[in-house]
Design an enzyme around this catalytic site. Structure first.
Site, PDB file in Angstrom:
ATOM      1  N   LYS A 191      -0.173  -4.076  16.977  1.00 33.35           N
ATOM      2  CA  LYS A 191       0.079  -4.809  15.637  1.00 33.35           C
ATOM      3  C   LYS A 191       0.439  -6.226  15.840  1.00 33.35           C
ATOM      4  CE  LYS A 191       3.783  -5.279  13.212  1.00 33.35           C
ATOM      5  NZ  LYS A 191       3.380  -6.755  12.562  1.00 33.35           N
ATOM      6  N   GLU A 266      10.812  -6.233  25.430  1.00 32.67           N
ATOM      7  CA  GLU A 266      11.006  -7.598  25.600  1.00 32.67           C
ATOM      8  C   GLU A 266      11.580  -8.454  24.722  1.00 32.67           C
ATOM      9  OE1 GLU A 266      10.410  -8.492  28.556  1.00 32.67           O
ATOM     10  OE2 GLU A 266       9.035  -7.145  29.418  1.00 32.67           O
ATOM     11  N   CYS A 300      11.088 -17.130  24.238  1.00 24.32           N
ATOM     12  CA  CYS A 300      12.248 -16.195  24.344  1.00 24.32           C
ATOM     13  C   CYS A 300      12.841 -16.674  25.581  1.00 24.32           C
ATOM     14  CB  CYS A 300      11.713 -14.724  24.637  1.00 24.32           C
ATOM     15  SG  CYS A 300      10.165 -14.704  25.817  1.00 24.32           S
ATOM     16  N   GLU A 397      20.623 -16.960  19.452  1.00 26.86           N
ATOM     17  CA  GLU A 397      19.235 -17.497  19.785  1.00 26.86           C
ATOM     18  C   GLU A 397      18.927 -18.004  18.573  1.00 26.86           C
ATOM     19  OE1 GLU A 397      15.872 -14.614  19.714  1.00 26.86           O
ATOM     20  OE2 GLU A 397      15.277 -15.692  21.815  1.00 26.86           O
TER      21      GLU A 397
HETATM   22  P1  NAP Z   1      10.507  -9.766  15.178  1.00 24.48           P
HETATM   23  O1  NAP Z   1      11.206 -10.074  13.757  1.00 24.48           O
HETATM   24  O2  NAP Z   1      11.500  -8.909  15.936  1.00 24.48           O
HETATM   25  O3  NAP Z   1       9.290  -9.126  15.152  1.00 24.48           O
HETATM   26  C1  NAP Z   1       8.439  -8.643  16.286  1.00 24.48           C
HETATM   27  C2  NAP Z   1       7.323  -7.874  15.603  1.00 24.48           C
HETATM   28  O4  NAP Z   1       8.082  -6.693  15.129  1.00 24.48           O
HETATM   29  C3  NAP Z   1       6.694  -8.307  14.437  1.00 24.48           C
HETATM   30  O5  NAP Z   1       5.143  -7.907  14.615  1.00 24.48           O
HETATM   31  C4  NAP Z   1       7.258  -7.585  13.329  1.00 24.48           C
HETATM   32  O6  NAP Z   1       6.637  -7.426  12.311  1.00 24.48           O
HETATM   33  C5  NAP Z   1       7.692  -6.145  14.005  1.00 24.48           C
HETATM   34  N1  NAP Z   1       8.734  -5.468  13.346  1.00 24.48           N
HETATM   35  C6  NAP Z   1       9.904  -5.947  12.356  1.00 24.48           C
HETATM   36  N2  NAP Z   1      10.710  -4.726  12.087  1.00 24.48           N
HETATM   37  C7  NAP Z   1       9.815  -3.850  12.745  1.00 24.48           C
HETATM   38  C8  NAP Z   1      10.277  -2.384  12.503  1.00 24.48           C
HETATM   39  N3  NAP Z   1      11.341  -2.047  11.811  1.00 24.48           N
HETATM   40  N4  NAP Z   1       9.374  -1.396  13.135  1.00 24.48           N
HETATM   41  C9  NAP Z   1       8.436  -2.011  13.728  1.00 24.48           C
HETATM   42  N5  NAP Z   1       7.948  -3.150  14.193  1.00 24.48           N
HETATM   43  C10 NAP Z   1       8.846  -4.156  13.478  1.00 24.48           C
HETATM   44  O7  NAP Z   1      10.563 -11.258  16.130  1.00 24.48           O
HETATM   45  P2  NAP Z   1       9.788 -12.386  15.775  1.00 24.48           P
HETATM   46  O8  NAP Z   1      10.569 -12.962  14.791  1.00 24.48           O
HETATM   47  O9  NAP Z   1       8.281 -12.011  15.242  1.00 24.48           O
HETATM   48  O10 NAP Z   1       9.837 -12.770  17.102  1.00 24.48           O
HETATM   49  C11 NAP Z   1      10.708 -13.767  17.651  1.00 24.48           C
HETATM   50  C12 NAP Z   1      11.662 -12.794  18.614  1.00 24.48           C
HETATM   51  O11 NAP Z   1      10.975 -12.525  19.568  1.00 24.48           O
HETATM   52  C13 NAP Z   1      12.684 -13.798  19.321  1.00 24.48           C
HETATM   53  O12 NAP Z   1      13.803 -13.006  19.245  1.00 24.48           O
HETATM   54  C14 NAP Z   1      12.168 -14.003  20.634  1.00 24.48           C
HETATM   55  O13 NAP Z   1      13.228 -14.123  21.641  1.00 24.48           O
HETATM   56  C15 NAP Z   1      11.468 -12.634  21.042  1.00 24.48           C
HETATM   57  N6  NAP Z   1      10.578 -12.786  22.120  1.00 24.48           N
HETATM   58  C16 NAP Z   1      10.553 -12.092  23.103  1.00 24.48           C
HETATM   59  C17 NAP Z   1       9.865 -12.327  24.079  1.00 24.48           C
HETATM   60  C18 NAP Z   1       9.959 -11.508  25.587  1.00 24.48           C
HETATM   61  O14 NAP Z   1       8.978 -11.417  26.241  1.00 24.48           O
HETATM   62  N7  NAP Z   1      11.309 -11.158  25.785  1.00 24.48           N
HETATM   63  C19 NAP Z   1       8.632 -12.994  24.085  1.00 24.48           C
HETATM   64  C20 NAP Z   1       8.503 -13.541  22.849  1.00 24.48           C
HETATM   65  C21 NAP Z   1       9.177 -13.564  21.812  1.00 24.48           C
HETATM   66  P3  NAP Z   1       6.828  -8.765  11.073  1.00 24.48           P
HETATM   67  O15 NAP Z   1       5.661  -9.487  11.357  1.00 24.48           O
HETATM   68  O16 NAP Z   1       6.553  -8.007   9.757  1.00 24.48           O
HETATM   69  O17 NAP Z   1       7.979  -9.264  11.244  1.00 24.48           O
END
Ligand code: NAP
Ligand code: MG
Length: 493
Positions: A191, A266, A300, A397
């Site tokens: 997804k 991650e 991240c 963050e």
């Molecule tokens: P996010 O809000 O956590 O969303 C990530 C993914 O999870 C999206 O596809 C989101 O769908 C989905 N999601 C949301 N709620 C969910 C639920 N209850 N059950 C299953 N899936 C769900 O993160 P983001 O805002 O897209 O990305 C930014 C974050 O990613 C930052 O905190 C960043 O640090 C982190 N990140 C970490 C890494 C790493 O490798 N450590 C790499 C890149 C980014 P939606 O599209 O509907 O929100």
């Protein structure tokens, strides 16, 4: 634009104008069950690029069923490892052949500068080529045993994996999930974020073209609340590989408990980048700026807390601020752009909320702290000084082009300050003293430590977080542990 970029633009325009983007289920492009669609926005212009179908529970059920059938088909499960390797290289070849187009699509959808997208494309190809090396190398052990017993372990695939990825590096994150899942013999339901689904969809087309058996890779754009949650809860999904925020990661871990899936997370970061007085300061300064402004701070692993030794604090902070003032902001397709837009309006607003927090907390705004242009989600790269290490600004963050500069006195002081945070994804150390470098890298609670460099990621190096930055590791030898399970076989002779 050169000729090949012009060609890429034509291909991208055809792709965008070719109707609503559908779901890849069982090797076919399908409408969503709900018929719901969402506009996909170009964050540099706020214009609609195209529309994407939104998957819900019913589509997840169809995709998981297809992935399960594909997994149970001996054609996939018993595939010769050399053939699996060939398929991964074939996908890499197709990505290479379409790299300009994919990079452009990523820039239009995500916002990142084209130079950055091109760089990501190289990493995407590298991921498929790296994982192409694994199918022929998966191995178990022969166990110690008494004379009448022969025993060994096998590493076996898990089954259907679910992958959920964020919007900051869409294609790279897709590659980091798809390549290991299939290299180790699993099938997958991915997804992408519904905010940035386009490159994953185009990659899906290339995967179909590669001849990978139907149903091995399924791609379902949809919201986290519907499609994401359905994948996590599904009893036939054996593992969830998630990249995203710490808050959603915690939620996923809790929901996965219902079916006891394997989970790798991650998550976010607030990584320290530490500059000692003896470092090559010019290099450290240049990289310190890149390390928090790359992709407009939407990364991240970025070094958003810059710790500078007191004796050089004045000089280093002045130079950092000077460079930041000169960074060119603009649309990612304009040549020379360093800072592109923030991907979406929610994130754009969230970053501005932190500017208010900074004001309330009495931090000094050295540069930036405001939006740019009337159209598009642009934020000027921003530096705060006089920030207390325990303030929200230094602890949370922000996920925008924002850094805090904090002075430190000596090694012990900076180790304590750097580790005083809930995250532990990455860290940087700048010094020419080998002993300092080793001592500090050992003391830092972070999954990756860079010394005299920053942001070097490669599938060769295991990547993941300490503390609330995650569970598990992607890449390297660890990827085998994440995408396989061990079976012990004991034979009485
Ligand atoms: P996010 O809000 O956590 O969303 C990530 C993914 O999870 C999206 O596809 C989101 O769908 C989905 N999601 C949301 N709620 C969910 C639920 N209850 N059950 C299953 N899936 C769900 O993160 P983001 O805002 O897209 O990305 C930014 C974050 O990613 C930052 O905190 C960043 O640090 C982190 N990140 C970490 C890494 C790493 O490798 N450590 C790499 C890149 C980014 P939606 O599209 O509907 O929100
Ligand atoms: Mg978009």
């Amino acid at each position: 634009m050169n000729r090949s970029e012009q060609n890429a633009m034509q291909v991208v325009n055809r792709f965008l104008s070719n109707g609503t983007k559908k779901l890849l289920i069982d090797g076919e492009w399908k409408e969503s069950s709900s018929q719901k669609t969402l506009p996909v926005i170009n964050p540099a212009t706020e214009q609609i690029l195209t529309h994407v179908a939104l998957a819900d529970q019913r589509d997840v059920d169809l995709a998981v069923a297809a992935a399960k059938r594909a997994y149970e088909d001996p054609m996939w499960t018993n595939m010769n490892p050399h053939e699996r390797e060939r398929l991964l290289h074939k996908i890499a070849d197709l990505i290479e052949q379409n790299a300009d187009e994919l990079a452009l699509l990523e820039t239009l959808d995500q916002g990142m500068p084209y130079s950055n997208s091109i760089w990501h494309l190289k990493d995407v190809v590298k991921a498929f080529r790296y994982y192409a090396g694994w199918p022929t190398r998966v191995h178990g052990f022969t166990n110690a045993s008494e004379g009448e017993v022969f025993s060994y372990t096998n590493r076996e695939s898990l089954g259907v994996c679910g992958a959920i990825i964020p919007w900051n590096a869409p294609l790279m994150m897709a590659a980091w999930k798809i390549a290991p899942a299939i290299a180790f013999g699993n099938t997958l339901v991915l997804k992408p974020s519904e905010l940035t689904p386009l490159t994953a969809i185009r990659l899906g087309e290339l995967i179909v073209e590669s001849g990978l058996p139907k149903g091995v890779v399924n791609i379902l754009p949809g919201t986290g609340a519907e499609a994401g949650a359905a994948i996590v809860a599904h009893p036939d999904v054996a593992k969830i590989a998630f990249t995203g925020s710490t808050a959603v990661g915690k939620n996923i871990l809790a929901s996965a408990a219902g079916t006891l899936k394997k989970v790798s997370l991650e998550l976010g970061g607030k990584s320290p980048n530490i500059i000692f007085q003896d470092a090559d300061l010019d290099k450290a300064i240049e990289m310190a700026v890149a390390a928090f402004t790359l992709n407009a701070g939407q990364g991240c692993l970025l070094g958003t807390r810059v710790f500078i030794q007191e004796s050089v604090y004045g000089e280093v902070s002045e130079k950092i601020i000077e460079i930041v003032k000169g960074l060119r902001i603009g649309s990612g397709i304009e040549e020379g752009t360093i800072i592109g837009p923030i991907n979406n309006v929610n994130q754009f607003n969230k970053i501005q909320d932190y500017f208010k927090v900074a004001q309330e907390q009495g931090a000094t705004l050295a540069v930036g702290g405001e939006t740019y242009a009337n159209k598009g989600y642009f934020i000027k790269p921003t530096v705060f000084t006089d920030v207390s290490n325990d303030s929200r600004l230094a602890q949370e963050e922000i996920f925008g082009p924002v850094a805090v500069l904090i002075p430190f006195s000596d090694e012990q002081d900076v180790i304590q300050k750097a580790n005083a945070v809930n995250y532990g994804l990455a860290a940087g150390i700048w010094t020419n003293d080998l002993s300092t470098a080793h001592r500090v890298s050992k003391a830092l609670k972070a999954g990756t430590v860079w010394i005299n460099t920053y942001m070097e990621v490669d599938p060769i190096y295991p990547f993941g977080g300490y503390k609330q930055s995650g569970i598990g590791r992607e890449h390297g030898q660890d990827s085998m542990l994440e995408y396989t399970q061990v079976k012990s076989v004991i034979i009485r002779l």
